[in-house]
Design a protein around this motif. Structure first.
Motif, PDB file in Angstrom:
ATOM      1  N   VAL A  91       0.857  -1.180   0.000  1.00 30.07           N
ATOM      2  CA  VAL A  91       0.000   0.000   0.000  1.00 30.07           C
ATOM      3  C   VAL A  91       0.899   1.238   0.000  1.00 30.07           C
ATOM      4  N   ILE A  92       0.652   2.142  -0.952  1.00 25.53           N
ATOM      5  CA  ILE A  92       1.394   3.401  -1.036  1.00 25.53           C
ATOM      6  C   ILE A  92       0.392   4.545  -0.931  1.00 25.53           C
ATOM      7  N   THR A 134       3.359  14.204  -3.165  1.00 23.87           N
ATOM      8  CA  THR A 134       4.300  13.666  -2.180  1.00 23.87           C
ATOM      9  C   THR A 134       3.915  12.223  -1.859  1.00 23.87           C
ATOM     10  N   ILE A 135       4.940  11.354  -1.803  1.00 25.30           N
ATOM     11  CA  ILE A 135       4.699   9.971  -1.369  1.00 25.30           C
ATOM     12  C   ILE A 135       4.746   9.999   0.154  1.00 25.30           C
ATOM     13  N   ALA A 136       3.589   9.916   0.763  1.00 32.56           N
ATOM     14  CA  ALA A 136       3.476  10.135   2.198  1.00 32.56           C
ATOM     15  C   ALA A 136       3.887   8.911   3.014  1.00 32.56           C
ATOM     16  N   TRP A 137       3.572   7.726   2.514  1.00 31.24           N
ATOM     17  CA  TRP A 137       3.836   6.545   3.334  1.00 31.24           C
ATOM     18  C   TRP A 137       3.701   5.292   2.482  1.00 31.24           C
ATOM     19  N   ALA A 138       4.412   4.238   2.870  1.00 32.01           N
ATOM     20  CA  ALA A 138       4.296   2.927   2.209  1.00 32.01           C
ATOM     21  C   ALA A 138       4.551   1.860   3.247  1.00 32.01           C
ATOM     22  N   ASN A 139       3.786   0.801   3.195  1.00 29.92           N
ATOM     23  CA  ASN A 139       4.013  -0.269   4.172  1.00 29.92           C
ATOM     24  C   ASN A 139       5.204  -1.137   3.748  1.00 29.92           C
ATOM     25  N   ALA A 140       5.571  -2.042   4.633  1.00 33.85           N
ATOM     26  CA  ALA A 140       6.759  -2.871   4.394  1.00 33.85           C
ATOM     27  C   ALA A 140       6.609  -3.723   3.137  1.00 33.85           C
ATOM     28  N   ALA A 141       5.393  -4.198   2.871  1.00 32.79           N
ATOM     29  CA  ALA A 141       5.178  -5.036   1.681  1.00 32.79           C
ATOM     30  C   ALA A 141       5.445  -4.237   0.419  1.00 32.79           C
ATOM     31  N   ALA A 142       5.002  -2.983   0.366  1.00 34.39           N
ATOM     32  CA  ALA A 142       5.223  -2.155  -0.819  1.00 34.39           C
ATOM     33  C   ALA A 142       6.705  -1.865  -1.013  1.00 34.39           C
ATOM     34  N   LEU A 143       7.431  -1.613   0.087  1.00 33.74           N
ATOM     35  CA  LEU A 143       8.870  -1.380  -0.026  1.00 33.74           C
ATOM     36  C   LEU A 143       9.591  -2.628  -0.551  1.00 33.74           C
ATOM     37  N   LEU A 160      11.291   4.521   3.005  1.00 34.67           N
ATOM     38  CA  LEU A 160      10.451   5.339   2.131  1.00 34.67           C
ATOM     39  C   LEU A 160      11.299   6.277   1.289  1.00 34.67           C
ATOM     40  N   ALA A 161      12.414   6.767   1.844  1.00 36.05           N
ATOM     41  CA  ALA A 161      13.283   7.678   1.095  1.00 36.05           C
ATOM     42  C   ALA A 161      13.831   7.008  -0.161  1.00 36.05           C
ATOM     43  N   GLU A 162      14.107   5.701  -0.076  1.00 38.21           N
ATOM     44  CA  GLU A 162      14.630   4.982  -1.253  1.00 38.21           C
ATOM     45  C   GLU A 162      13.550   4.828  -2.317  1.00 38.21           C
ATOM     46  N   LEU A 163      12.294   4.800  -1.886  1.00 37.68           N
ATOM     47  CA  LEU A 163      11.198   4.706  -2.847  1.00 37.68           C
ATOM     48  C   LEU A 163      11.061   6.001  -3.632  1.00 37.68           C
ATOM     49  N   GLY A 164      11.315   7.134  -2.975  1.00 36.68           N
ATOM     50  CA  GLY A 164      11.206   8.438  -3.613  1.00 36.68           C
ATOM     51  C   GLY A 164      10.360   9.369  -2.767  1.00 36.68           C
ATOM     52  N   ALA A 165      10.789  10.603  -2.700  1.00 40.94           N
ATOM     53  CA  ALA A 165      10.039  11.573  -1.899  1.00 40.94           C
ATOM     54  C   ALA A 165       8.725  11.935  -2.555  1.00 40.94           C
TER      55      ALA A 165
END
Length: 505
Positions: A26-27, A34-43, A51-56
């Motif tokens: 879930v993202i 802004t990408i506010a949050w992502a759960n561990a499964a999405a990462l 989350l920073a590695e996913l992109g701000a």
């Protein structure tokens, strides 16, 4: 005019707590990208830990991850699922391949979107729900490659509407159908179960989505005619759709081979039956009679019901048990036999001298032996009588010319006998004297008198000559000597009646 104050972000703590442990990714994206949050499964589905590695924001995400459709075409900026959800688009399923820029795609994602509105109906949070479909699509790709590369003809139909959705090259080559001529057509239009042995059972199993057992069928070909095949059906799933995989085996090569085998066996059976020499066919392992021909019954008097099914050891066929065992040992070892003399017993107890030849062959899946017997009883009797007559006549060769003696000796000599040639040089001087007197027709007593030696010495000299020349009869010895120009030293002894010796020239 001053711009409106930014909308305060809603507290999503409880929402994050709810979705943190979900297996789906879930993202959460704010309306300002802004990408506010992502759960561990999405990462994990992106191969990152934070989350920073996913992109701000969405721009950084596009820079770090390259998306492609399943057809390998790149997803352009503005068409990324994040872009589409920001544009207010909702979708239930989008499938993309995800990887780092310039690298092969590492994951396959299936995404759907949600829009969470505030009390005033304005979107407060945009949600991407991500499912990792990498293993599933990898498995489908492997199946696709295997299915297409498999030389066994195969075709797949969808059970929902019984329409063909896949076909491999093996099926196209076997039938002459093209891919475009098959895909989308139904089993009612191209019936792969036509002429099946258990067609009703096959149709019932197809309707129930159950395994269809192997059965023979006839495929109608696009160019006309039919092809005999063995068809079987196996239920499978492609994606989430139940399907039936039909596989085929072309029966035409086997039928041609079976037809050729039947013709060959028929020709063999006719030749075997009509052969003028006695023949029998037996197994190689136990020498059990499988068949006999008409000549076997006519000459040996043994009928089919008396022989077929019995082993040679249980039959009175071979008069000599030791000879029969030698025959079996030769076949078991060399697999063949040529012109061996064996006595064969007839049904009335008589014995025939036979030349026996045998050859191993395979009939069906069984190793067999074809045995041919040639009756040479009369020939051997005639040869024996002839040799006896020649021996009797050659007791006194003085009545015959050299030419006649040579012809008689040639008739008497056994055919094919090989021996090292002997020469006069092999004889001593005394043996040559004795040989000359023998050629003159003198008996041993006269030779002893002429040479002044005892009769025992003469006998010993004659025995030595026989041994050296490998000759065992006086007539043959005279022929051998005269072939080499030895005629004797003088006239033969006078006849018993006192009349002079008469010779025919």
């Amino acid at each position: 005019m001053s711009s409106p104050a930014p909308r305060p972000r809603a507290d999503r703590t409880q929402l994050q707590q709810i979705i943190a442990g979900l297996t789906e990714g879930v993202i959460l994206i704010d309306p300002d990208q802004t990408i506010a949050w992502a759960n561990a499964a999405a990462l994990a589905m992106h191969g990152v830990d934070t989350l920073a590695e996913l992109g701000a924001d969405v721009d950084e995400y596009r820079a770090r991850f390259e998306l492609r459709y399943r057809n390998r075409h790149r997803v352009l900026p503005g068409a990324y699922p994040m872009d589409r959800v920001l544009a207010g688009e909702t979708f239930t399923e989008v499938t993309v391949e995800v990887g780092r820029p310039g690298e092969e795609a590492r994951w396959t994602h299936r995404l759907r979107s949600l829009v969470l509105n505030g009390p005033d109906g304005i979107p407060e949070c945009l949600v991407l729900v991500v499912n990792d479909a990498t293993e599933r699509y990898n498995a489908e790709e492997r199946f696709e490659r295997t299915f297409n590369a498999n030389p066994a003809p195969a075709i797949i139909c969808r059970l929902a509407d019984l329409r063909y959705v896949k076909v491999n090259e093996g099926f196209q080559e076997m039938t002459g159908y093209t891919r475009d001529g098959l895909i989308g057509r139904s089993v009612y239009e191209i019936d792969v179960l036509e002429g099946a042995e258990s067609r009703d059972l096959a149709i019932e199993r197809l309707g129930e989505g159950r395994t269809i057992p192997q059965m023979e069928a006839l495929l109608t070909l696009p160019a006309g005619g039919t092809k005999a095949v063995i068809v079987a059906g196996q239920p499978i799933e492609m994606g989430d759709e139940p399907c039936m995989l039909f596989t085929f085996m072309d029966l035409e090569p086997r039928k041609r081979a079976e037809h050729a085998l039947r013709q060959s066996e028929e020709r063999f059976a006719k030749s075997f039956r009509l052969m003028p020499l006695p023949c029998f066919l037996c197994t190689r392992d136990a020498f059990r009679i499988l068949d006999i021909n008409d000549a076997f019954t006519a000459i040996l008097g043994l009928a089919t019901e008396e022989t077929v099914g019995r082993a040679l050891a249980d039959l009175p066929l071979f008069a000599d048990t030791a000879a029969r065992r030698r025959f079996e040992a030769e076949i078991a070892g060399a697999g063949m036999l040529r012109g061996a003399e064996l006595p064969a017993r007839t049904a009335d107890g008589g014995v025939l001298d036979c030349l026996v030849s045998a050859e191993t062959l395979t009939i069906g899946d069984q190793d067999c032996v074809l045995v041919v017997l040639q009756d040479i009883t009369e020939r051997k009797r005639s040869e024996g009588e002839l040799i006896a007559a020649i021996e009797a006549v050659m007791q006194d060769t003085s009545w015959f010319s050299r030419t006649v003696i040579e012809k008689l000796a040639n008739l008497r000599a056994p055919p094919g006998r090989n021996r090292a040639p002997a020469e006069l040089a092999d004889l001593t001087a005394r043996e040559r004297e004795v040989l000359g007197l023998i050629c003159a027709g003198l008996p041993d007593a006269d030779i002893a008198t002429r040479l002044g030696i005892s009769r025992n010495t003469v006998r010993n000299q004659v025995a030595a000559i026989y041994h050296k020349l490998d000759i065992h009869k006086r007539g043959a010895l005279i022929v051998w000597a005269r072939e080499r120009g030895i005629q004797g030293p003088g006239p033969a002894s006078p006849a018993r009646d006192g009349s002079p010796d008469k010779r025919r020239s």
